[in-house]
Enzyme design. Structure first.
Site, PDB file in Angstrom:
ATOM      1  N   LYS A  93     105.295  83.687  27.108  1.00 27.82           N
ATOM      2  CA  LYS A  93     106.542  82.977  27.379  1.00 27.82           C
ATOM      3  C   LYS A  93     106.393  81.502  26.999  1.00 27.82           C
ATOM      4  CE  LYS A  93     108.462  86.561  29.510  1.00 27.82           C
ATOM      5  NZ  LYS A  93     109.688  87.245  29.065  1.00 27.82           N
ATOM      6  N   LYS A  94     107.528  80.806  26.940  1.00 26.75           N
ATOM      7  CA  LYS A  94     107.517  79.365  26.721  1.00 26.75           C
ATOM      8  C   LYS A  94     108.756  78.763  27.366  1.00 26.75           C
ATOM      9  CE  LYS A  94     109.816  79.551  22.183  1.00 26.75           C
ATOM     10  NZ  LYS A  94     109.694  79.192  20.754  1.00 26.75           N
ATOM     11  N   ILE A 105     113.367  79.736  30.101  1.00 27.92           N
ATOM     12  CA  ILE A 105     112.111  80.398  29.763  1.00 27.92           C
ATOM     13  C   ILE A 105     112.442  81.585  28.878  1.00 27.92           C
ATOM     14  CG2 ILE A 105     112.150  81.791  31.874  1.00 27.92           C
ATOM     15  CD1 ILE A 105     109.061  81.661  31.811  1.00 27.92           C
ATOM     16  N   CYS A 106     111.684  81.738  27.798  1.00 28.10           N
ATOM     17  CA  CYS A 106     111.948  82.824  26.861  1.00 28.10           C
ATOM     18  C   CYS A 106     110.623  83.255  26.245  1.00 28.10           C
ATOM     19  CB  CYS A 106     112.930  82.373  25.778  1.00 28.10           C
ATOM     20  SG  CYS A 106     112.304  81.033  24.736  1.00 28.10           S
ATOM     21  N   LYS A 107     110.670  84.296  25.425  1.00 33.30           N
ATOM     22  CA  LYS A 107     109.479  84.758  24.731  1.00 33.30           C
ATOM     23  C   LYS A 107     109.038  83.709  23.710  1.00 33.30           C
ATOM     24  CE  LYS A 107     110.574  89.681  25.131  1.00 33.30           C
ATOM     25  NZ  LYS A 107     110.819  90.951  24.391  1.00 33.30           N
TER      26      LYS A 107
END
Length: 256
Positions: A93-94, A105-107
């Site tokens: 995640k980042k 927050i997402c992949k």
């Protein structure tokens, strides 16, 4: 990174300074969208006797009390009500900071992400994926417009990014998970086509029924042709009803 001559583990506010309101400059909104990574967390003792760890808000620079929150990945500022990361994101995640200051927050392989706030709904283009060390400042994403069209769902009214470059196709809304037609030409055309095919098949079935009654009494397999004609006609009429009742979605702005 600690300043010259100052230990990075030393308090941000000395005990002799008393209760002083942070005097950091106000946050200035940047034009570029940023993929935000949390700073390496170091517990910083506050000036009170309890030595409660604190950290600066990444939006308004106010101090956030971390007492009892060290197990969390992000904390919420009590001044601006925005989230600030205190740990690295989960594996794969980042963090991404929207221009409206919403922390997302997402992949880590994601190319686009949408802001969920009703007053924003911005589609953020993250650009190519790059591995950024935690010690480095956040890197701005590429200021590239998304290739697609913002479409207003005909079911729920929410806006989503539609990646097809042609109109009159079906689109699935990511919010309500329902399918609608982008534009009205395709459903009307297919509805008329299925009605025509259905009526033709039914007329063929009626003609076979009337014209082959005597033949069907001797050869019972003729009834199968009647059933097939009526069944195909019925299926076509059902499909015509489906296309006639489908919802329409309309594009807002095209970036293609």
């Amino acid at each position: 990174m600690a300043a010259d001559g100052i230990d990075e583990r030393s308090p941000l506010i000395s005990p002799s300074s008393g209760n002083v309101t942070p005097t950091a400059p106000p946050y200035i909104q940047e034009n570029n969208l940023q993929a935000e990574l949390p700073p390496p967390y170091t517990a910083i003792a506050s000036p009170d006797a309890g030595g409660v760890p604190v950290i600066n808000c990444r939006v308004c620079q106010s101090l956030i009390n971390l007492d009892g929150k060290l197990h969390q990945h992000v904390v919420k500022c009590t001044v601006c009500n925005e989230a600030t990361p205190i740990k690295t994101p989960p594996l794969g995640k980042k963090y991404v900071r929207c221009p409206c200051n919403c922390l997302l927050i997402c992949k880590d392989i994601s190319r686009r992400i949408g802001c969920p706030r009703p007053n924003c709904r911005r589609i953020i283009n993250l650009g190519p994926v790059m591995l950024i060390p935690e010690e480095q400042p956040a890197q701005p994403a590429l200021p590239v417009q998304p290739d697609g069209t913002r479409v207003v769902c005909g079911h729920c009214g929410n806006t989503f990014l539609w990646m097809e470059l042609r109109f009159n196709t079906l689109a699935k809304c990511p919010h309500c998970k329902k399918i609608s037609s982008v534009g009205s030409a395709l459903p009307r055309r297919r509805c008329c086509t299925y009605i025509t095919m259905g009526m033709i098949c039914i007329f063929i079935g009626v003609g076979l029924t009337v014209g082959t009654q005597d033949f069907a009494r001797r050869f019972h397999a003729t009834y199968v042709s009647w059933a097939v004609a009526y069944l195909v006609g019925l299926v076509c009429l059902v499909r015509a009803c489906y296309w006639g009742a489908i919802k329409f979605s309309y594009p807002e702005h095209s970036f293609a």
